[in-house]
Write a protein that holds these residues in place. Structure first.
Motif, PDB file in Angstrom:
ATOM      1  N   ASP A  53      58.392  93.960  95.511  1.00  0.00           N
ATOM      2  CA  ASP A  53      58.674  95.071  96.420  1.00  0.00           C
ATOM      3  C   ASP A  53      58.836  94.556  97.851  1.00  0.00           C
ATOM      4  O   ASP A  53      59.726  95.004  98.597  1.00  0.00           O
ATOM      5  N   ASP A  63      53.836  93.694  93.932  1.00  0.00           N
ATOM      6  CA  ASP A  63      53.826  93.700  95.396  1.00  0.00           C
ATOM      7  C   ASP A  63      54.829  92.685  95.947  1.00  0.00           C
ATOM      8  O   ASP A  63      55.574  92.981  96.895  1.00  0.00           O
ATOM      9  N   ARG A  66      57.164 101.448  99.291  1.00  0.00           N
ATOM     10  CA  ARG A  66      56.139 100.466  98.902  1.00  0.00           C
ATOM     11  C   ARG A  66      56.356  99.147  99.643  1.00  0.00           C
ATOM     12  O   ARG A  66      55.411  98.535 100.165  1.00  0.00           O
TER      13      ARG A  66
END
Length: 273
Positions: free
Chosen positions: A259, A256, A177
């Protein structure tokens, strides 16, 4: 005196971690601004210039140009617009030693606040002077004052949700990711391996037309001015860095950001092996 510099094992020698600095705020007074003017002349004007325009005599010898306060553009902040006063305080206390600005953590907390208010005074007066030169006979001082106060109002705080636990999924999925986010948002400048050598890197300039290189994550943490920890990366990705080609990324979710920050950390680790 202010609190002792915040340190952790990951803090490079001689440095203070920008985001860890805190202090009770001290409001501006004429006396404090006057004290700040004296301190500024002694400590800051050689690089930042007597008017705060970044044109001090020592500026010619610095690879990183000193900040021009009169443009109202500041790189490091915990807001989405003009920095909070505490952000300016942090920058004075921590300095950016790898880029020519020493730490001033030897000053008292009151002296540091005096410098913060002096910097804001120079920013305001310098911006007003520029607008007056540009407008000439049509200059409306009252309207300009109202506009500069609006521009100098701290923006909305940068908020990043709590970091997910390290074991919130298979390690390979977390890395995948982060890699996908990095490729989509960062690789063209920072490069495939995070060494600051992406295809766009040679073309980048800052707000003042100076060539500027993307951060090489393999360099010492000392070169990451507003922090080298995972939370710092997440904050900077969300807010961007004012005056540089590093944009804000409001479209990324909290997950996000974490990650991506983990993947940047992994690139830094791999580059040092």
């Amino acid at each position: 005196e202010g609190p002792p510099p915040a340190r952790r094992d990951d803090t490079p020698p001689g440095m203070v971690h920008w985001a860890s600095i805190t202090a009770p705020e001290v409001a501006s007074t004429p006396e404090l601004v006057a004290r700040g003017a004296r301190l500024y002349d002694q400590r800051c004007s050689a690089c930042h210039g007597a008017k705060g325009d970044g044109q001090g005599p020592a500026a010619l010898f610095l690879q990183t140009a000193p900040r021009d306060f009169t443009r109202l553009i500041f790189k490091f902040r915990t807001t989405l617009g003009f920095p909070a006063d505490l952000d300016l305080y942090r920058s004075v206390r921590s300095g950016f030693p790898a880029h020519g600005m020493p730490s001033f953590d030897f000053l008292s907390s009151e002296e540091t606040w005096a410098l913060v208010h002096r910097v804001k005074h120079l920013a305001r007066s310098g911006w007003m002077a520029r607008m007056e030169r540009r407008s000439g006979a049509t200059f409306d001082r009252a309207a300009a004052l109202a506009l500069v106060e609006k521009k100098m109002t701290p923006g909305e705080a940068v908020v990043v949700g709590p970091e997910p636990p390290e074991d919130d999924g298979p390690a390979e999925e977390i890395v995948a990711r982060g890699r996908a986010l990095y490729v989509a948002n960062c690789q063209k400048c920072h490069g495939e391996t995070g060494r600051g050598d992406g295809p766009s890197a040679p073309t980048l300039e800052d707000e003042w037309g100076h060539a500027i290189l993307p951060r090489d994550f393999g360099e010492s943490p000392a070169y990451r001015k507003a922090g080298w920890r995972r939370a710092d990366t997440a904050r900077i990705v969300r807010a961007g860095i004012g005056g540089t080609p590093m944009p804000a990324h409001p479209q990324l979710s909290d997950r996000d950001l974490w990650d991506l920050a983990r993947y940047v950390e992994e690139l830094a680790r791999l580059s040092r092996e």
